[in-house]
Every structure is written in structure tokens, then in C-alpha cells.
Write a protein that holds these residues in place. Sequence first.
Motif, PDB file in Angstrom:
ATOM      1  N   TYR A 157      39.840  47.872  37.772  1.00  0.00           N
ATOM      2  CA  TYR A 157      38.946  48.323  36.701  1.00  0.00           C
ATOM      3  C   TYR A 157      39.692  49.214  35.713  1.00  0.00           C
ATOM      4  CZ  TYR A 157      35.018  50.467  34.293  1.00  0.00           C
ATOM      5  OH  TYR A 157      34.148  50.909  33.321  1.00  0.00           O
ATOM      6  N   ARG A 158      40.581  50.072  36.229  1.00  0.00           N
ATOM      7  CA  ARG A 158      41.350  50.931  35.339  1.00  0.00           C
ATOM      8  C   ARG A 158      42.306  50.106  34.466  1.00  0.00           C
ATOM      9  NH1 ARG A 158      41.630  54.477  39.950  1.00  0.00           N
ATOM     10  NH2 ARG A 158      43.671  53.575  40.470  1.00  0.00           N
ATOM     11  N   SER A 159      42.729  48.948  34.960  1.00  0.00           N
ATOM     12  CA  SER A 159      43.659  48.100  34.211  1.00  0.00           C
ATOM     13  C   SER A 159      42.949  46.903  33.579  1.00  0.00           C
ATOM     14  CB  SER A 159      44.772  47.601  35.146  1.00  0.00           C
ATOM     15  OG  SER A 159      45.420  48.655  35.806  1.00  0.00           O
ATOM     16  N   LYS A 160      41.651  47.059  33.306  1.00  0.00           N
ATOM     17  CA  LYS A 160      40.878  45.900  32.847  1.00  0.00           C
ATOM     18  C   LYS A 160      41.395  45.353  31.525  1.00  0.00           C
ATOM     19  CE  LYS A 160      37.243  48.917  30.907  1.00  0.00           C
ATOM     20  NZ  LYS A 160      37.884  50.170  31.343  1.00  0.00           N
ATOM     21  N   TRP A 161      41.843  46.227  30.631  1.00  0.00           N
ATOM     22  CA  TRP A 161      42.326  45.730  29.336  1.00  0.00           C
ATOM     23  C   TRP A 161      43.643  44.986  29.476  1.00  0.00           C
ATOM     24  CZ3 TRP A 161      38.567  45.408  26.235  1.00  0.00           C
ATOM     25  CH2 TRP A 161      37.580  46.393  26.177  1.00  0.00           C
ATOM     26  N   MET A 162      44.474  45.441  30.396  1.00  0.00           N
ATOM     27  CA  MET A 162      45.715  44.710  30.660  1.00  0.00           C
ATOM     28  C   MET A 162      45.404  43.329  31.246  1.00  0.00           C
ATOM     29  SD  MET A 162      48.172  46.659  29.656  1.00  0.00           S
ATOM     30  CE  MET A 162      49.563  45.905  30.456  1.00  0.00           C
ATOM     31  N   MET A 163      44.387  43.285  32.117  1.00  0.00           N
ATOM     32  CA  MET A 163      43.991  42.002  32.696  1.00  0.00           C
ATOM     33  C   MET A 163      43.467  41.050  31.634  1.00  0.00           C
ATOM     34  SD  MET A 163      44.785  42.266  35.828  1.00  0.00           S
ATOM     35  CE  MET A 163      45.203  43.543  37.014  1.00  0.00           C
ATOM     36  N   ILE A 164      42.694  41.581  30.698  1.00  0.00           N
ATOM     37  CA  ILE A 164      42.160  40.743  29.621  1.00  0.00           C
ATOM     38  C   ILE A 164      43.296  40.205  28.759  1.00  0.00           C
ATOM     39  CG2 ILE A 164      40.767  40.790  27.512  1.00  0.00           C
ATOM     40  CD1 ILE A 164      38.920  42.773  28.931  1.00  0.00           C
ATOM     41  N   MET A 165      44.317  41.038  28.515  1.00  0.00           N
ATOM     42  CA  MET A 165      45.457  40.581  27.721  1.00  0.00           C
ATOM     43  C   MET A 165      46.273  39.511  28.447  1.00  0.00           C
ATOM     44  SD  MET A 165      46.725  44.245  26.153  1.00  0.00           S
ATOM     45  CE  MET A 165      48.148  43.506  25.355  1.00  0.00           C
ATOM     46  N   MET A 166      46.183  39.466  29.773  1.00  0.00           N
ATOM     47  CA  MET A 166      46.922  38.460  30.542  1.00  0.00           C
ATOM     48  C   MET A 166      46.233  37.102  30.533  1.00  0.00           C
ATOM     49  SD  MET A 166      48.067  40.636  33.911  1.00  0.00           S
ATOM     50  CE  MET A 166      48.523  39.127  34.759  1.00  0.00           C
ATOM     51  N   ILE A 167      44.971  37.073  30.178  1.00  0.00           N
ATOM     52  CA  ILE A 167      44.208  35.821  30.272  1.00  0.00           C
ATOM     53  C   ILE A 167      44.824  34.693  29.444  1.00  0.00           C
ATOM     54  CG2 ILE A 167      41.992  34.746  29.700  1.00  0.00           C
ATOM     55  CD1 ILE A 167      40.623  37.282  30.664  1.00  0.00           C
ATOM     56  N   PRO A 168      45.209  34.917  28.158  1.00  0.00           N
ATOM     57  CA  PRO A 168      45.804  33.803  27.397  1.00  0.00           C
ATOM     58  C   PRO A 168      47.067  33.237  28.042  1.00  0.00           C
ATOM     59  CG  PRO A 168      45.156  35.570  25.920  1.00  0.00           C
ATOM     60  CD  PRO A 168      45.016  36.104  27.311  1.00  0.00           C
TER      61      PRO A 168
ATOM     62  N   LEU B 249      47.890  33.355  31.271  1.00  0.00           N
ATOM     63  CA  LEU B 249      47.520  32.640  32.492  1.00  0.00           C
ATOM     64  C   LEU B 249      46.902  31.288  32.178  1.00  0.00           C
ATOM     65  CD1 LEU B 249      45.997  35.594  34.572  1.00  0.00           C
ATOM     66  CD2 LEU B 249      48.241  34.526  34.842  1.00  0.00           C
ATOM     67  N   LEU B 250      46.075  31.227  31.137  1.00  0.00           N
ATOM     68  CA  LEU B 250      45.484  29.952  30.742  1.00  0.00           C
ATOM     69  C   LEU B 250      46.550  28.967  30.276  1.00  0.00           C
ATOM     70  CD1 LEU B 250      42.233  31.072  28.860  1.00  0.00           C
ATOM     71  CD2 LEU B 250      42.405  29.991  31.110  1.00  0.00           C
TER      72      LEU B 250
ATOM     73  N   HIS C 295      51.098  23.782  32.675  1.00  0.00           N
ATOM     74  CA  HIS C 295      52.128  23.729  33.706  1.00  0.00           C
ATOM     75  C   HIS C 295      51.582  23.303  35.066  1.00  0.00           C
ATOM     76  CE1 HIS C 295      55.571  25.549  31.506  1.00  0.00           C
ATOM     77  NE2 HIS C 295      54.602  26.081  30.784  1.00  0.00           N
ATOM     78  N   TYR C 296      50.360  23.708  35.406  1.00  0.00           N
ATOM     79  CA  TYR C 296      49.822  23.390  36.723  1.00  0.00           C
ATOM     80  C   TYR C 296      48.891  22.184  36.703  1.00  0.00           C
ATOM     81  CZ  TYR C 296      51.844  27.661  38.567  1.00  0.00           C
ATOM     82  OH  TYR C 296      52.737  28.618  38.964  1.00  0.00           O
ATOM     83  N   VAL C 297      48.004  22.103  35.724  1.00  0.00           N
ATOM     84  CA  VAL C 297      47.119  20.940  35.635  1.00  0.00           C
ATOM     85  C   VAL C 297      47.913  19.641  35.446  1.00  0.00           C
ATOM     86  CG1 VAL C 297      45.279  19.859  34.287  1.00  0.00           C
ATOM     87  CG2 VAL C 297      45.152  22.300  34.828  1.00  0.00           C
ATOM     88  N   PRO C 298      48.960  19.619  34.593  1.00  0.00           N
ATOM     89  CA  PRO C 298      49.728  18.364  34.459  1.00  0.00           C
ATOM     90  C   PRO C 298      50.453  17.932  35.724  1.00  0.00           C
ATOM     91  CG  PRO C 298      50.090  19.781  32.554  1.00  0.00           C
ATOM     92  CD  PRO C 298      49.364  20.604  33.576  1.00  0.00           C
ATOM     93  N   MET C 299      50.558  18.821  36.729  1.00  0.00           N
ATOM     94  CA  MET C 299      51.228  18.436  37.971  1.00  0.00           C
ATOM     95  C   MET C 299      50.465  17.347  38.713  1.00  0.00           C
ATOM     96  SD  MET C 299      52.700  22.049  39.454  1.00  0.00           S
ATOM     97  CE  MET C 299      53.429  21.247  40.865  1.00  0.00           C
TER      98      MET C 299
END
Length: 324
Positions: free
Chosen positions: A32-43, A45-46, A52-56
Motif C-alpha cells: 500500500y505504501r508503494s501503490k504509486w510505484m506499483m501503478i507505474m509498473m503496470i504498463p 508488466l502489460l 513476450h508471454y502470450v505469444p509463447m
Amino acid sequence: MNEAITPIKQPANAVETSATATGFRKSLRRLYRSKWMMIMMIPGLLYYLLFHYVPMVGILIAFQDYNLLKGIWGSPWVGWDNFRTVFNSPDFPLILRNTLIISVYRIVFNMLPDVILALMLNEIRSRWFKRVVQTITYGPHFLSWIIVYGIVFSLFAPGSGLFTTFVRDMGWGDLNLLTDANYFRPLLIASDLWKNVGFGAIIYLAALASINQELYEAAVVDGAGRWRQMWHITLPGIRSVFVLLLILRMGSILDAGFDQVYIFLNARVYDVGDIIDTWVFRQGLEQLNFSIAAATGVFKSVIGLVFILGANKLAKKVGGSGIW
């Protein structure tokens, strides 16, 4: 008479459950304290998930008699037949040998010049001269292989190239480097070296900048010259970076640079220049034999993984640091 009060002991599983719950709550609070960092990681990760993973899932094509109209889920399953076709192909020994030779040439003759150029630039004390040399050397990296081939063709084209015409006018005979099987691989390595040596040196310059300068000062006090400093301080300081890049290159040892080879390749040098990737290109896109191309890609991936694991283990045994 007062009886001694015996503390009540909780069951072991209850203590473990309580500790697990406490650790879970702490993890949630950290998230929760790092929620903004997690949100920035979403693009990011997507991106890796979608590209990279779906085309496998396409790996299934290597085990099917793939049909464009039926798709992955409708094509019949053939098991290992595509791999048998690849390994039994009369072209396979030739393309495998060419791929390994060109890849080893790239590793041997392209990694060492990067280190040498970085060491030379590190010894230059004139900043303006150092910047000029860096700009000249890493500028070609941003050119496409089409442009590089255009430059090479204008110099060495049979009968009309600048250097070819000079050699003929001097009476030294006709020069056909682009169509001579004896010069094809050296031409690949030389053009790749010219294009990428400057950019590769940047990585080692960054590693050199991280070396503690007090080590050099202590070496000077002890009377060590520039060569001694380079041997005992500079080279050990960039050893881990060199090993890391070597391991990564070992993972792509069956690539051999498709872009460059495909552009430089011609009918007269197929025996020394045809590699796995150019063969797969002809099988997959020109002949629409997607199953054979996919099987070859799976084979390359497995071999690359084996080389990475082996190189990483060997690096650790000789005292270096691996990827993990």
C-alpha cells in the motif's frame, strides 16, 4: 497455599498461523505504501505479458502441421515430426556450422576491441579529443544495416566500387570481395566491428568510471606505472561486466546476426554465409512452412538456454560472478 500459575501454551500450528497472518499484513502495508510505484509498473508488466508471454502459445506450432485457415487450435498434432524434418534436412549441418563459426567470430573479434577501445579512451586526458573519438566511433551504431551495406557496396562492388576500381587501375587485378566466399565472413566481422565497437566501449567506460580512484592513488604511491595499474586495477574492475556480456552473448550464439547476414548474402557465398535464421526465413515466409520454422526456433531457444546455464556455471567456477 498459593498454587503456581502455569502459562498456557498455544499449539504450534496456531503460532505459525499467527506469524503468517502478521507477515501477510506487513506485506500488504508495504504494498500500500508503494501503490504509486506499483501503478507505474503496470504498463511495463502489460508489455511483457502481451508481447513476450502470450505469444509463447505459438510454440505449439512447432508440434503441429500448422494450417493458416485452421489456426493453432485446429491444426493437427504431429509431435516431433517437424524436429526430425529439420535435423534430417541436408542443409542443416551446413547452416549450423556457418552459424556457429560466424557467432564465435563475433564473440572473439568483437568483444576484445570493445575492451581495448574503452581502455584507450580511459587513458586519454584531453577531454575534447576523447569526446571527438567517442562520437566518431559510436556514431555508426545508429545506422541501419541497409545503410552500412550501401557504404560497403559503394566501396567493394565488383567492377564499380571505389576501392575495387582503385585496385584495378593500379594493375593489381580484379577484386570481388562481396562475391568471394573466402572474404565473406571477414567482411561481415569487419563491418560489424566498425558499426558496433564504439557503442560497446560505452558499457566498459561506465564500468571504468565506477572503479574507486583511491586504488589508483595508492598504486601510484607504491610506485606502480600505468601498465601495472591497468593490469591489477582496471582489468579486474571490468572483469564482471565482461563476463556478464559474454554470458549474454553465449545465449544468442545461434543468432549470428540475421539482419546483417541476410543483407550481405548472395548466391555465390551461400556455402559460407547461409545461417539458421536465413534458412528459417526462407522456410517460414517464402515457402509458408511455419511449423518447420517454429521447430527451428524452439531448437535455438533450448540451445541458447543450455549455453547460458553452462557459461554462468563456468564463470562462477573460475572465480567470476555470473548472472545469478
